[in-house]
Design an enzyme around this catalytic site. Structure first.
Site, PDB file in Angstrom:
ATOM      1  N   HIS A 102      26.218   6.867  35.146  1.00  0.00           N
ATOM      2  CA  HIS A 102      27.436   6.073  35.199  1.00  0.00           C
ATOM      3  C   HIS A 102      27.098   4.595  35.308  1.00  0.00           C
ATOM      4  O   HIS A 102      26.072   4.220  35.895  1.00  0.00           O
ATOM      5  CB  HIS A 102      28.294   6.482  36.398  1.00  0.00           C
ATOM      6  CG  HIS A 102      28.558   7.953  36.473  1.00  0.00           C
ATOM      7  ND1 HIS A 102      29.181   8.650  35.473  1.00  0.00           N
ATOM      8  CD2 HIS A 102      28.267   8.869  37.437  1.00  0.00           C
ATOM      9  CE1 HIS A 102      29.271   9.930  35.818  1.00  0.00           C
ATOM     10  NE2 HIS A 102      28.720  10.080  37.001  1.00  0.00           N
ATOM     11  N   ARG A 144      26.688  10.486  28.515  1.00  0.00           N
ATOM     12  CA  ARG A 144      25.827  11.658  28.379  1.00  0.00           C
ATOM     13  C   ARG A 144      24.563  11.303  27.605  1.00  0.00           C
ATOM     14  O   ARG A 144      24.636  10.741  26.506  1.00  0.00           O
ATOM     15  CB  ARG A 144      26.554  12.784  27.638  1.00  0.00           C
ATOM     16  CG  ARG A 144      27.782  13.319  28.314  1.00  0.00           C
ATOM     17  CD  ARG A 144      28.260  14.602  27.599  1.00  0.00           C
ATOM     18  NE  ARG A 144      29.635  14.914  27.966  1.00  0.00           N
ATOM     19  CZ  ARG A 144      30.669  14.835  27.133  1.00  0.00           C
ATOM     20  NH1 ARG A 144      30.483  14.468  25.882  1.00  0.00           N
ATOM     21  NH2 ARG A 144      31.884  15.131  27.552  1.00  0.00           N
TER      22      ARG A 144
END
Length: 297
Positions: A83, A180
């Site tokens: 993140h 991802r």
């Protein structure tokens, strides 16, 4: 003011499920479950008395509700992900999301006892990018052993993934930005490979191994075996999550049952309340946004 419970928002995922316990987002808006405000949205409740709900310090500081609390059940491995911090999110995010630092409390440990946390020593942006091209990302990842009751900090920039069998309570910044890097070649509902975000993931990953823990929220673990008297913090709200056994929260006007693996919102202006363990010892996580107190002269 009274302790507020919300109807959980259930989400079925390709790897398991999520229950969004405390959420105030346009697309995932909490609906109050109990008391006089039952059926109202979290945003409506806040609008009635922002300082009384959020806290006087938070009203001065924040535009958006700062926290998100989930219960995550990973029947399969999550994607290897990372993140962004607040700065990267402001420049590249959508929907006004902040960066995303989070914390896991291990309710059920993974089947093999290990989580993916970080990269191995010596891995650089270049070596990880090459591993992506070669299909060897998994070999670059660090694994840590965890057990029930452990707490794992996941600051922005730290690569991570829940592994099969894990159930966690997650406290995080109110953001839904995930990049991802690897998804184990899984396909989506339409039979297509799930989207990866390799450039963003490499851009935000912290390869130094030095992280700042955590400037966004605080979490305290409390074990209560007898009635516990508390008082709300007028500066900021708090959230209690029952991670082992159930509790009853009692005010002068309301009695609220808090089942295991559920959360309750304590408005800043609530005042005095008592937490009763339903039976035995109840373990609670108390979460608050980090906000230095106002000094009124």
């Amino acid at each position: 003011m009274y302790p507020i419970k919300f109807l959980p928002i259930k989400k079925e995922m390709i790897w398991g499920s999520e229950s969004w316990e405390i959420t105030c987002r346009p697309r995932e808006m909490g609906i109050i479950e109990n008391g006089e405000f039952a059926g109202k949205t979290f945003a409506e409740f806040i609008s009635k008395n922002p300082a009384g709900v959020l806290g006087v310090a938070l009203v001065e500081k924040e535009n958006n509700f700062p926290l998100l609390v989930k219960i995550i059940d990973a029947r399969d491995a999550l994607s290897v992900q990372v993140h962004p911090d607040d700065k990267y999110a402001r420049l590249n995010g959508t929907d006004g999301d902040t960066g995303k630092s989070e914390l896991w409390y291990i309710l059920e440990p993974p089947t093999d006892g290990h989580l993916i946390i970080g990269v191995k020593k010596g891995v650089t942006r270049e070596t990880l990018a090459q591993a992506y091209e070669n299909g060897t990302v998994e070999a670059q990842l660090n694994r840590i052993k965890v057990q029930r009751g452990d707490i794992v900090n996941i600051p922005a920039g730290l690569i991570h993934a829940l592994t099969p069998g894990t159930v966690v309570a997650e406290i995080q910044q109110n953001s839904d930005i995930t990049y991802r890097l690897c998804d184990f070649n899984r396909l989506d509902a339409n039979g297509n490979p799930r989207e990866l975000h390799v450039k963003d993931a490499l851009d935000v990953t912290n390869f130094s191994g030095e992280f700042q823990y955590d400037e966004h929220f605080t979490v305290q673990k409390k074990e209560i075996s007898a009635p516990f008297a508390a008082v709300s913090n007028t500066q900021v709200f708090s959230i209690y999550t029952a991670v082992k056994n159930s509790a009853i929260i009692e005010t002068f006007t309301h009695t609220v049952f808090l089942p295991e693996r559920r959360s309750v919102f304590i408005p800043a202006a609530l005042g005095e309340f008592i937490i009763h363990p339903e039976a035995g010892i109840v373990t609670l996580l108390k979460s608050e946004p980090f906000c230095p107190p106002l000094h009124i002269i």
